[in-house]
Design an enzyme around this catalytic site. Structure first.
Site, short mmCIF file in Angstrom:
data_model
loop_
_atom_site.label_atom_id
_atom_site.label_comp_id
_atom_site.label_asym_id
_atom_site.label_seq_id
_atom_site.Cartn_x
_atom_site.Cartn_y
_atom_site.Cartn_z
CG LEU A 613 60.05 70.14 35.90
CD1 LEU A 613 61.54 70.16 35.57
CD2 LEU A 613 59.25 70.46 34.66
N GLY A 616 59.07 62.21 42.93
CA GLY A 616 59.60 60.89 43.26
C GLY A 616 59.30 60.55 44.70
CB THR A 617 60.09 57.57 46.72
OG1 THR A 617 59.96 56.84 45.51
CG2 THR A 617 59.34 56.88 47.83
CG PHE A 618 63.19 59.02 49.17
CD1 PHE A 618 62.98 58.99 50.54
CD2 PHE A 618 63.09 57.86 48.45
CE1 PHE A 618 62.69 57.81 51.16
CE2 PHE A 618 62.81 56.67 49.07
CZ PHE A 618 62.61 56.63 50.44
CB SER A 619 63.88 64.20 45.52
OG SER A 619 63.99 63.39 44.38
CB VAL A 621 62.45 67.35 39.65
CG1 VAL A 621 63.30 68.24 38.76
CG2 VAL A 621 63.25 66.18 40.17
CG ASP A 734 67.46 55.07 42.02
OD1 ASP A 734 67.15 54.03 41.41
OD2 ASP A 734 66.63 55.95 42.35
#
Ligand SMILES: *[C@@H]1O[C@H](CO)[C@@H](O)[C@H](O)[C@H]1NC(C)=O
Ligand SMILES: *[C@@H]1O[C@H](CO)[C@@H](O)[C@H](O)[C@H]1NC(C)=O
Ligand SMILES: *[C@@H]1O[C@H](CO)[C@@H](O)[C@H](O)[C@H]1NC(C)=O
Ligand SMILES: *[C@@H]1O[C@H](CO)[C@@H](O)[C@H](O)[C@H]1NC(C)=O
Ligand SMILES: *[C@@H]1O[C@H](CO)[C@@H](O)[C@H](O)[C@H]1NC(C)=O
Ligand SMILES: *[C@@H]1O[C@H](CO)[C@@H](O)[C@H](O)[C@H]1NC(C)=O
Ligand SMILES: *[C@@H]1O[C@H](CO)[C@@H](O)[C@H](O)[C@H]1NC(C)=O
Ligand SMILES: *[C@@H]1O[C@H](CO)[C@@H](O)[C@H](O)[C@H]1NC(C)=O
Ligand SMILES: *[C@@H]1O[C@H](CO)[C@@H](O)[C@H](O)[C@H]1NC(C)=O
Length: 888
Positions: A613, A616-619, A621, A734
């Site tokens: 979906l 992101g930079t670190f995760s 989804v 964040d």
């Protein structure tokens, strides 16, 4: 109205037309009153036919409401009025925010068959009036704040089949009439304060399949009678004060799959009849006073997956027959008085992932074929009297996470093959043995290993330079050996207490006081390690304890304590047949979702790119559709840092605590899964995307342009969520419009509460800004304080509010070099620009009313984004100011 005529025609009996209409109008009036009191979203919107309203089910001719299902809508208010819907058969109010006592008027719902009030905050006693619900088949009051005794009036519920009252504060004892409920199939009363004995007729006259009474203060024996009807499938009595033995009659229950009786005062032997329980899958009886042999009859239970008999008084040898249990995944026999060998036939348990024989009196050798059990993750043999050498074949246990062999009589040298077990991460413990020879340099390849203990042996030679490759180490012990030479220059070594190295022949260099002279100069290779350390410390130091710990849970714990629980909760122990990665730990916090969530299916979903979906930079989804039809949003963390493992217990508690934070504007985690070094966080799936998408993308494609009132209520919702977080002393790391999710009604939910953008500096992906939040939202003071604070959150919120007001991105080249949204807005007067040139003109020109409200909200946003933290309002104040705008 057509249906009214139909209704009329269908009506039989003595009612006159006007009476029918009156009756129906009455129902509608009642429903409108209920809808108003509980603020049920959407009620009243669909014209007159209330049968189409959310959660309402009517009889065939639409004259009566028979079903009201309003679960998980975060409703509050007084539910007494519902008792006027006299025809109700099903009432489900579970998972809301209802407070106060359960209305005794519910006792008037004489048609009621199903009543579910679970997962609320109902308090006080169960009203005895509920005992008059003669038709009731299912009563669920679990997870509330109810107390007192179970009222005797409930014995009138003769048709009850499901009776759930777990997780309250009920005291007194379990009434004996429960055993007289002839249809009873499910009875759960776990996590209460119930004392007394388990009534001995319980189950003797019923269809009882599931009995779960764990975590109470029950005394006396396990009544033999509960096995009498032979229908029992699940029996959970863990954590009580039960004494006596496990009745022989247990063998009567062929379909009993779960027996959990750990943490009691049970004694005696395990009856051989257990071999007749052919469905047995989990047997857990740890922490009791059971004794005798470990009976080989367990071997007849071919589906047995978990056998935990730890911390009892069992003696004798491990029965070789257990090797027939090809489905066994965990064999936990630690803390008994077992002796003899690890029998070779046991190696036939080819599904075994955990073998815990520690703390016994085993006095044989370690079979060289031990790794025929190729799925082994935990090999725990410490505190025994095991002799002989560690077999070289140990290197074939490629999946091992933890290897404990300390405090035995092992001889020979440390096999270099251990260096091949690249998965090894929790611990390698060979201490207190008679090992000699030198330390194999190959161990330096164990770059995930956290704890290394080779102390109290006769190891000689130097500590190999290659040990600097063990980048995840946080704990080492080389003490009391015959080691010599210079200490490798390695931050972890130099930071360790000197007791980790004492008692050797000739080790020198820091942290020992003995210096090596100047011939062993240190290099700079550990610079990066130091930097990452500092960043972590900076974050920890910034008063974000809760945050960091929560984050870190997710990132790091992956460890042993949870492992068992994971297996227990969601059937993790099943499966592993295919190529799928093995789940190390996993837990669904919300009990009623456990059935619906399949952890393996979930992992599978995150392996497919088509489910992605958001990236992101670190995760990343993913959307995961469960076999049950439930849809989840799963956040996959890309990197794990293993540095803070020691806090894992507290951290897990924090994550659980977070899952209980109940606020309608916060996304709560509903569970997690850990496999390999990936962590997955589970959330409800929210279909409407993020606030960023709504404001920036929708307006571009002009699909759905959110109007000002919608935007204002979103702004208020976000502010309320954050005010609540601050109220419970949590600082968000964040805040951004991308982290505000929207549910089907465009209600905003603040997400990413549990994941801050911490950190994998070792991979060079993290920068300071990543720690502080997203670009454009970072408060200016962060540059010098390096701390995210509550006022810092207010600033970031102010940026979100500006986005809502201006439909502009927080950073945009249009603003000019070095100018972000905040500077652009604050600089407007200096540029001689009017507010209209700042606000989204598509909205501010619609009406004077909207313009006035937007200007007022702009003032709030300017206050929030003040460059001086002390001048910014508190989040609570922000909520008040915005609500004031909405009112006027
Ligand atoms: C509607 O159905 C109920 C039973 O469900 C019955 O009692 C009632 O008489 C019916 N009304 C009409 C108009 O047929
Ligand atoms: C109104 O009724 C329709 C079907 O008749 C249903 O799809 C819709 O969800 C209902 N709306 C509300 C707000 O209940
Ligand atoms: C709910 O309303 C009823 C009747 O209107 C009243 O008796 C009761 O005290 C109220 N309960 C609460 C919790 O306010
Ligand atoms: C139940 O209904 C009866 C008759 O309608 C009424 O008198 C009584 O007050 C109701 N009980 C409660 C607890 O509301
Ligand atoms: C049960 O709890 C109630 C309310 O907290 C208390 O008044 C009562 O004394 C308790 N009874 C027992 C047997 O502990
Ligand atoms: C349960 O049923 C038995 C036999 O029908 C009866 O003797 C006993 O009194 C009942 N117990 C209770 C508490 O109702
Ligand atoms: C063992 O488990 C399988 C799969 O769940 C099931 O089909 C089978 O009936 C079980 N065997 C016994 C003896 O209960
Ligand atoms: C192991 O211990 C048992 C009981 O103490 C003893 O009978 C047996 O001889 C021992 N076996 C070995 C191989 O030492
Ligand atoms: C409450 O218990 C009933 C009956 O066992 C069950 O159907 C229902 O799903 C439970 N409610 C929740 C929220 O788990």
């Amino acid at each position: 109205m057509a249906f009214l005529c139909l209704f009329y025609l269908l009506l039989v009996g003595f009612l006159s037309k006007s009476q029918i209409v009156v009756a129906q109008v009455n129902v509608q009036t009642t429903l409108l009153a209920i809808g108003k009191e509980l603020e049920v979203p959407g009620w009243g919107d669909n014209g007159t036919d209330f049968c189409n309203w959310r959660g309402i089910g009517c009889n065939l001719n639409h004259s009566l409401v028979e079903r009201l299902a309003l679960s998980r809508l975060d409703l509050r208010g007084n539910v007494s009025l519902i008792s006027e819907l006299k025809a109700l058969k099903q009432l489900d109010l579970s998972g809301n925010n209802f407070h106060g006592p359960i209305p005794s008027a519910f006792g008037n719902l004489s048609q009621l068959e199903f009543l579910d009030l679970s997962l609320n905050k109902f308090e006080g006693l169960i009203p005895g009036e509920l005992g008059s619900l003669r038709s009731l088949k299912s009563l669920n009051l679990s997870n509330n704040l109810l107390l007192g005794e179970i009222p005797h009036e409930l014995q009138g519920l003769e048709r009850l089949a499901e009776f759930q009252i777990s997780s309250n504060s009920f005291n007194g004892s379990i009434p004996s009439w429960v055993g007289n409920l002839t249809s009873l199939r499910v009875f759960t009363a776990y996590e209460n304060e119930l004392g007394g004995e388990i009534p001995d007729n319980l189950g003797s006259v019923s269809e009882l399949k599931l009995l779960n009474l764990h975590s109470n203060q029950l005394k006396g024996q396990i009544p033999s009678n509960i096995f009498a009807m032979g229908k029992l499938e699940v029996l959970v009595l863990t954590q009580n004060r039960l004494s006596g033995g496990l009745p022989e009659l247990v063998g009567n229950c062929k379909s009993l799959s779960n027996i959990r009786i750990g943490n009691n005062y049970l004694e005696g032997v395990i009856p051989k009849a257990i071999g007749n329980v052919s469905s047995l899958t989990y047997f857990e009886a740890d922490d009791n006073h059971l004794s005798g042999d470990i009976i080989s009859e367990f071997a007849q239970c071919s589906n047995l997956t978990l056998l935990n008999l730890a911390s009892n008084g069992f003696s004798g040898v491990i029965p070789p027959d257990l090797g027939q249990l090809v489905n066994l995944q965990e064999l936990i026999l630690s803390g008994n008085s077992l002796f003899g060998d690890i029998p070779k036939p046991i190696l036939g348990c080819r599904s075994l992932t955990k073998l815990d024989l520690s703390n016994n009196r085993l006095n044989g050798t370690i079979p060289s074929e031990i790794c025929n059990m190729s799925r082994l993750q935990y090999l725990l043999l410490g505190q025994n009297s095991i002799k002989g050498e560690i077999p070289h074949e140990i290197g074939n246990c490629m999946k091992l996470l933890e290897l404990q062999m300390g405090s035995n009589y092992l001889t020979g040298s440390i096999p270099s093959e251990i260096g091949r077990i690249r998965n090894l991460q929790i611990a390698l413990n060979l201490s207190y043995n008679h090992l000699h020879g030198s330390l194999p340099p190959e161990l330096g390849k164990l770059d995930k290993l956290v704890s290394l203990d080779v102390s109290n042996n006769q190891l000689c030679g130097t500590i190999p330079q290659s040990f600097k490759g063990m980048l995840s180490l946080i704990e080492v012990n080389f003490s009391n050996n015959l080691l010599s030479g210079p200490m490798p220059t390695f931050v972890l070594f130099q930071k360790s207490p000197n007791s980790s190295f004492l008692g050797n022949k000739g080790l020198c260099g820091e942290p020992l006081s003995l210096s090596c002279g100047n011939s062993y100069a240190s290099g700079h290779e550990n610079y990066h390690h130091k930097v990452s350390y500092r960043i972590i410390l900076a974050v920890i130091g910034s008063g974000l304890a809760v945050f960091v710990s929560v984050t870190v849970v997710v990132l790091l714990f992956m460890m042993r304590e949870r492992q068992e629980k994971a297996a227990k909760t969601a059937g993790v122990v099943d499966d592993v047949a295919n190529d799928q990665p093995t789940i190390i730990a996993g837990h669904v916090f919300v009990e009623n979702l456990r059935q619906a969530i399949d952890l393996d299916a979930l992992v599978k979903a995150t392996l497919k790119d088509s489910n992605k979906l958001m990236n992101g930079t670190f995760s990343t989804v993913y959307k995961a559709v469960m076999p049950s039809g439930m849809i989840l949003s799963v956040r996959r963390l890309k990197s794990m840092d293993r540095t803070i493992i020691h806090h894992q217990n507290r951290m897990i508690r924090e994550l659980e605590r977070l899952s209980k934070l109940c606020h309608e504007n916060l996304v709560r985690p509903i569970g997690y899964v850990i496999y390999e070094d990936v962590a997955l966080l589970l959330h409800h799936y929210l279909p409407n995307g993020t606030l960023a998408q709504l404001v920036h993308e929708c307006s571009k494609q002009s699909e759905y342009e959110p109007d000002w009132p919608t935007r204002l209520s979103i702004a208020i919702g976000v502010a309320e969520g954050l005010a609540f977080l601050h109220h419970v002393a949590i600082i968000h790391l964040d805040i951004s419009s991308g982290n505000v999710l929207l549910d089907a009604d465009f209600r905003p939910l603040v997400g990413e509460i549990e994941i801050s953008k911490l950190l994998d500096p070792s991979k060079g992906t993290a920068s300071i800004s990543a720690v502080a939040g997203s670009f454009g939202y970072i408060p200016p003071e962060y540059a010098y304080t390096m701390q995210v604070t509550a006022p810092g959150n207010v600033y970031s919120y102010g940026v979100v509010l500006l986005e809502i007001l201006t439909t502009r991105l927080p950073v945009d080249e249009d603003f000019g070099e070095g100018v972000d949204l905040v500077k652009w807005v604050h600089g407007a007067p200096a540029r001689g620009e009017t507010p209209e040139q700042i606000l989204d003109a598509k909205l501010s020109t619609v009406s004077f009313g909207w313009r006035r409200e937007m200007l007022a909200a702009l003032k709030v946003a300017l206050l929030c984004t003040d460059s001086t933290p002390a001048k910014r309002p508190k989040m609570k104040k922000v909520v008040e100011m915005l609500q004031e705008i909405k009112k006027t």
